[in-house]
Design a protein around this motif. Structure first.
Motif, PDB file in Angstrom:
ATOM      1  N   ASP A   1       0.859  -1.172   0.000  1.00  0.00           N
ATOM      2  CA  ASP A   1       0.000   0.000   0.000  1.00  0.00           C
ATOM      3  C   ASP A   1       0.903   1.232   0.000  1.00  0.00           C
ATOM      4  O   ASP A   1       2.071   1.161   0.402  1.00  0.00           O
ATOM      5  CB  ASP A   1      -0.880  -0.026   1.257  1.00  0.00           C
ATOM      6  CG  ASP A   1      -1.934   1.055   1.218  1.00  0.00           C
ATOM      7  OD1 ASP A   1      -1.868   1.947   2.081  1.00  0.00           O
ATOM      8  OD2 ASP A   1      -2.808   1.004   0.345  1.00  0.00           O
ATOM      9  N   PHE A   2       0.390   2.390  -0.417  1.00  0.00           N
ATOM     10  CA  PHE A   2       1.210   3.600  -0.455  1.00  0.00           C
ATOM     11  C   PHE A   2       1.842   3.895   0.903  1.00  0.00           C
ATOM     12  O   PHE A   2       2.995   4.322   0.976  1.00  0.00           O
ATOM     13  CB  PHE A   2       0.387   4.812  -0.921  1.00  0.00           C
ATOM     14  CG  PHE A   2       1.226   6.036  -1.112  1.00  0.00           C
ATOM     15  CD1 PHE A   2       1.905   6.246  -2.296  1.00  0.00           C
ATOM     16  CD2 PHE A   2       1.368   6.963  -0.092  1.00  0.00           C
ATOM     17  CE1 PHE A   2       2.710   7.363  -2.473  1.00  0.00           C
ATOM     18  CE2 PHE A   2       2.169   8.080  -0.254  1.00  0.00           C
ATOM     19  CZ  PHE A   2       2.839   8.277  -1.450  1.00  0.00           C
ATOM     20  N   LYS A   3       1.125   3.638   1.994  1.00  0.00           N
ATOM     21  CA  LYS A   3       1.638   3.922   3.339  1.00  0.00           C
ATOM     22  C   LYS A   3       2.884   3.102   3.659  1.00  0.00           C
ATOM     23  O   LYS A   3       3.678   3.487   4.509  1.00  0.00           O
ATOM     24  CB  LYS A   3       0.575   3.641   4.397  1.00  0.00           C
ATOM     25  CG  LYS A   3      -0.633   4.561   4.320  1.00  0.00           C
ATOM     26  CD  LYS A   3      -1.665   4.185   5.351  1.00  0.00           C
ATOM     27  CE  LYS A   3      -2.388   2.965   4.851  1.00  0.00           C
ATOM     28  NZ  LYS A   3      -3.652   2.670   5.471  1.00  0.00           N
TER      29      LYS A   3
ATOM     30  N   SER B   1      -2.832   4.168  -6.913  1.00  0.00           N
ATOM     31  CA  SER B   1      -3.562   5.270  -6.288  1.00  0.00           C
ATOM     32  C   SER B   1      -3.106   6.579  -6.909  1.00  0.00           C
ATOM     33  O   SER B   1      -2.069   6.627  -7.579  1.00  0.00           O
ATOM     34  CB  SER B   1      -3.302   5.300  -4.775  1.00  0.00           C
ATOM     35  OG  SER B   1      -1.956   5.647  -4.519  1.00  0.00           O
TER      36      SER B   1
ATOM     37  N   LYS C   1      -2.001   9.049  -5.177  1.00  0.00           N
ATOM     38  CA  LYS C   1      -0.764   9.386  -4.466  1.00  0.00           C
ATOM     39  C   LYS C   1       0.434   8.716  -5.121  1.00  0.00           C
ATOM     40  O   LYS C   1       1.492   9.323  -5.261  1.00  0.00           O
ATOM     41  CB  LYS C   1      -0.842   8.950  -3.004  1.00  0.00           C
ATOM     42  CG  LYS C   1      -1.789   9.753  -2.157  1.00  0.00           C
ATOM     43  CD  LYS C   1      -1.776   9.218  -0.740  1.00  0.00           C
ATOM     44  CE  LYS C   1      -2.788   9.906   0.138  1.00  0.00           C
ATOM     45  NZ  LYS C   1      -2.777   9.352   1.503  1.00  0.00           N
TER      46      LYS C   1
ATOM     47  N   THR D   1       3.528  10.740  -6.830  1.00  0.00           N
ATOM     48  CA  THR D   1       4.855  10.519  -6.252  1.00  0.00           C
ATOM     49  C   THR D   1       5.832  10.016  -7.309  1.00  0.00           C
ATOM     50  O   THR D   1       6.978  10.462  -7.362  1.00  0.00           O
ATOM     51  CB  THR D   1       4.770   9.528  -5.073  1.00  0.00           C
ATOM     52  OG1 THR D   1       3.883  10.080  -4.089  1.00  0.00           O
ATOM     53  CG2 THR D   1       6.129   9.299  -4.440  1.00  0.00           C
TER      54      THR D   1
ATOM     55  N   GLU E   1       8.659   5.346   6.037  1.00  0.00           N
ATOM     56  CA  GLU E   1       8.332   6.718   6.441  1.00  0.00           C
ATOM     57  C   GLU E   1       9.049   7.758   5.584  1.00  0.00           C
ATOM     58  O   GLU E   1       8.747   8.943   5.658  1.00  0.00           O
ATOM     59  CB  GLU E   1       8.652   6.909   7.917  1.00  0.00           C
ATOM     60  CG  GLU E   1       7.742   6.054   8.795  1.00  0.00           C
ATOM     61  CD  GLU E   1       7.877   6.358  10.268  1.00  0.00           C
ATOM     62  OE1 GLU E   1       8.431   7.417  10.616  1.00  0.00           O
ATOM     63  OE2 GLU E   1       7.416   5.531  11.057  1.00  0.00           O
TER      64      GLU E   1
ATOM     65  N   GLN F   1       6.740  10.371   1.630  1.00  0.00           N
ATOM     66  CA  GLN F   1       5.679  11.179   2.220  1.00  0.00           C
ATOM     67  C   GLN F   1       4.506  11.338   1.260  1.00  0.00           C
ATOM     68  O   GLN F   1       4.671  11.281   0.047  1.00  0.00           O
ATOM     69  CB  GLN F   1       6.218  12.567   2.582  1.00  0.00           C
ATOM     70  CG  GLN F   1       7.349  12.536   3.591  1.00  0.00           C
ATOM     71  CD  GLN F   1       6.886  12.011   4.932  1.00  0.00           C
ATOM     72  OE1 GLN F   1       5.890  12.476   5.467  1.00  0.00           O
ATOM     73  NE2 GLN F   1       7.599  11.035   5.474  1.00  0.00           N
ATOM     74  N   ASP F   2       3.322  11.556   1.829  1.00  0.00           N
ATOM     75  CA  ASP F   2       2.147  11.823   1.011  1.00  0.00           C
ATOM     76  C   ASP F   2       2.389  13.075   0.173  1.00  0.00           C
ATOM     77  O   ASP F   2       2.829  14.096   0.703  1.00  0.00           O
ATOM     78  CB  ASP F   2       0.910  12.071   1.884  1.00  0.00           C
ATOM     79  CG  ASP F   2       0.330  10.797   2.453  1.00  0.00           C
ATOM     80  OD1 ASP F   2       0.876   9.714   2.190  1.00  0.00           O
ATOM     81  OD2 ASP F   2      -0.682  10.883   3.163  1.00  0.00           O
TER      82      ASP F   2
ATOM     83  N   GLU G   1       1.408  16.410  -2.069  1.00  0.00           N
ATOM     84  CA  GLU G   1       0.320  17.395  -2.063  1.00  0.00           C
ATOM     85  C   GLU G   1      -0.390  17.251  -3.393  1.00  0.00           C
ATOM     86  O   GLU G   1       0.209  17.371  -4.445  1.00  0.00           O
ATOM     87  CB  GLU G   1       0.879  18.807  -1.893  1.00  0.00           C
ATOM     88  CG  GLU G   1       1.463  19.041  -0.518  1.00  0.00           C
ATOM     89  CD  GLU G   1       1.868  20.486  -0.306  1.00  0.00           C
ATOM     90  OE1 GLU G   1       1.316  21.372  -0.987  1.00  0.00           O
ATOM     91  OE2 GLU G   1       2.739  20.706   0.537  1.00  0.00           O
TER      92      GLU G   1
END
Length: 110
Positions: free
Chosen positions: A14-16, A67, A69, A73, A91, A94-95, A97
């Motif tokens: 997942d993107f996270k 996604s 995002k 990215t 981490e 990052q998400d 904008e």
């Protein structure tokens, strides 16, 4: 005849959980972004339909969930942004904008 990818570990990302290493592999494989015909669809354990793009290392096949995002990215990827991070650090990514187009915004006018 057995496919060499049959013995690979398979990981859904997942993107996270996206790491700089996996992001770099995606940008390398899809330098101009991915197309609809490069997206694979499958059902997860909850019977939900998942769409993902695939990248493979010597021992792992990653299915990275598609996604907005992810697309943004990848589009704005700069290797230098991640030089101070461990390649496996989720981490570090990052998400982004994401600008919302005017037609996507509903006005609450009474």
């Amino acid at each position: 005849m057995k496919n060499r990818n049959d013995n690979l570990k398979r990981v859904i990302v997942d993107f996270k959980k996206l790491t700089p290493e996996i992001l770099a592999l995606l940008v390398e494989k899809y330098p101009d972004g991915y197309d609809e015909d490069q997206i694979v669809s499958f059902r997860n354990a909850k019977n939900e339909i998942i769409e993902a793009v695939e990248v493979t290392t010597s021992d792992t096949k990653y299915l990275v969930k598609v996604s907005t995002k992810l697309a943004v990215t990848m589009e704005n990827y700069d290797e230098d942004d991640y030089e101070d991070f461990d390649g496996a650090d989720p981490e570090a990514v990052q998400d982004p904008e994401i600008e919302i187009a005017d037609e996507d915004v509903e006005d609450d006018i009474d």
